[in-house]
Scaffold this active site. Structure first.
Site, short mmCIF file in Angstrom:
data_model
loop_
_atom_site.label_atom_id
_atom_site.label_comp_id
_atom_site.label_asym_id
_atom_site.label_seq_id
_atom_site.Cartn_x
_atom_site.Cartn_y
_atom_site.Cartn_z
CE LYS A 28 -0.27 -0.40 4.92
NZ LYS A 28 -0.82 -1.21 6.06
CE1 TYR B 225 12.46 31.26 6.00
CE2 TYR B 225 12.69 29.01 5.62
CZ TYR B 225 12.53 30.32 5.37
OH TYR B 225 12.39 30.30 3.85
CG MET C 204 9.44 23.74 0.78
SD MET C 204 8.47 24.64 -0.14
CE MET C 204 7.39 25.44 1.29
NE ARG D 10 -6.63 0.27 11.02
CZ ARG D 10 -5.35 -0.17 10.50
NH1 ARG D 10 -4.35 0.82 10.91
NH2 ARG D 10 -5.18 -1.32 10.22
#
Ligand code: PLP
Length: 387
Positions: A45, A272, A324, A151
């Site tokens: 998956k 940053y 990023m 679930r």
């Protein structure tokens, strides 16, 4: 077999992801031997845990895998296309259930997909769709019984009393459940789930092959391997036995290019918000890999914590927030000239396994793998038969 060597980046590649399909195949064979005489399937998956379902499925099939598990029917279609292109057989189960409004029965039939049925409504809809379609070679189903995850899956007591005729009409060929905490053998829920699964299978469900174990389940002392195991993470090199040595071969390598090196004085900040301050005159390397490339921002180098990269096998801590597209490593301790702009550093590979990187980023290796993304240049090594 030695771990795959991290490849040198190609001239224009800022980051290179290496997937060793021979190691993937070898990991499948290792798990298959460990689970024998149970059959060993493969969870593929989420694009084979981010490594590429188109390459991973044929490699696993060449290694001997004949049963695949995906989450969505669309993933199943890609798995089927990959098998067909390589002229390889295999059954493909769709774990998330039968939802005809998103993937109708005809799509299952056309693409050779089988359903994992997890509720009375899904069972009725699947049975009716099979009856309406008629003919031979119809898709079959696995019945998912909930033994504690809460679930997906039939409530245990409902599953116990399903009439054999209903199950046969729905083409049920497998009964399965899923472990909650298999990676922790000391967790009492494992024994409770194993007992609950046995309890579910005392009546009509006894007639069908059974499957409970994921990667870590194969290594539990109770060995709940039944007839079929469904490993995912361990195939891709993740450690199914956390806290103990990893029995799997590394499959994934990730290297990224150093874009610049700079010398900064003590007290200078980096990144940053200036969240890192140089404790001494420092040399910083700017690396072309950031959170858009799948490294969690939780791996930022703040307050002495965070991820590290390896330069010539030497660990270098990140300095400041991951951006990023970029991150910064403190390379002050490397020998003068040991690292130059254009060189690559290792994020994942012989020195840095996925579990270690995940721990430093405050997440799990599964999340690291599935987020590796498509931005990197990808190199596939082998075809699943070597190693
Ligand atoms: C993802 C998944 C697996 C594989 O689990 P791993 O921990 O990756 O081995 C097996 N079964 C089900 C139902 C799953 O959702």
């Amino acid at each position: 077999m030695s771990p795959p060597a991290a490849p040198a980046a190609e001239p224009d590649a800022q980051a290179v992801l290496t997937v060793d399909l021979d190691a993937l195949g070898a990991n499948w064979r290792l798990l298959a031997a460990r689970a024998a005489p149970a059959e060993c399937g493969a969870a593929v998956k989420a694009d084979a845990y981010g490594l590429g379902i188109d390459a991973a499925v044929p490699a696993l099939a060449r290694a001997g895998c004949r049963t695949f598990f995906v989450a969505h029917a669309s993933e199943g279609m890609r798995a089927r296309a990959a098998l067909d292109a390589a002229a390889l057989p295999g059954r493909i189960f769709v774990l998330n259930g039968f939802h005809p409004e998103s993937a109708p029965f005809a799509a299952y039939r056309r693409h050779g997909l089988d359903a994992v049925i997890g509720s009375p409504e899904e069972l009725a809809a699947w049975r009716d769709a099979r009856a309406a379609a008629g003919g031979d070679g119809l898709p079959v189903a696995a019945l998912h019984v909930d033994t504690g995850m809460n679930r997906l899956g039939f409530p245990l007591e409902d599953a116990r009393f399903l009439p054999l005729g209903d199950l046969q009409a729905a083409g049920v060929t497998l009964v399965m459940s899923h472990l909650v905490s298999a990676e922790d053998p000391a967790e009492p829920v494992n024994a409770r789930q194993i007992a609950a699964f046995d309890h579910a299978r005392e009546r009509a469900l006894k007639a069908f092959p059974a499957s409970l174990a994921n990667s870590s389940g194969i290594f539990l002392p109770q060995r709940p391997v039944h007839d079929l195991v469904r490993p995912g993470y361990a195939l891709y090199g993740g450690n199914p036995t956390p806290g103990r040595p990893n029995p799997m071969l590394p499959v994934v390598g990730l290297v990224a290019r150093v874009l610049q090196l700079r010398q900064v004085p003590a007290g200078a900040s980096a990144g940053y918000n200036g969240r890192w301050t140089a404790p001494r005159p420092s040399r910083l390397a700017t690396i072309a890999l950031g959170y858009a490339d799948g490294v969690p921002i939780g791996g930022s180098g703040l307050e002495g914590r965070g991820a590290q990269v390896f330069a010539g096998g030497i660990p270098c801590p990140l300095a400041g927030r991951i951006s990023m597209d970029l991150s910064i490593a403190d390379v002050t301790h490397l020998a003068e000239g040991a690292l130059k702009a254009g060189d690559t550093v290792e994020w994942l590979g012989p020195n840095a396994d996925v579990d270690a990187l995940a721990a430093r980023c405050g997440t799990i290796g599964y999340e690291i793998l599935v987020n590796l993304g498509r931005r990197h240049r990808r190199h596939y090594i082998g075809d699943g038969t070597g190693a």
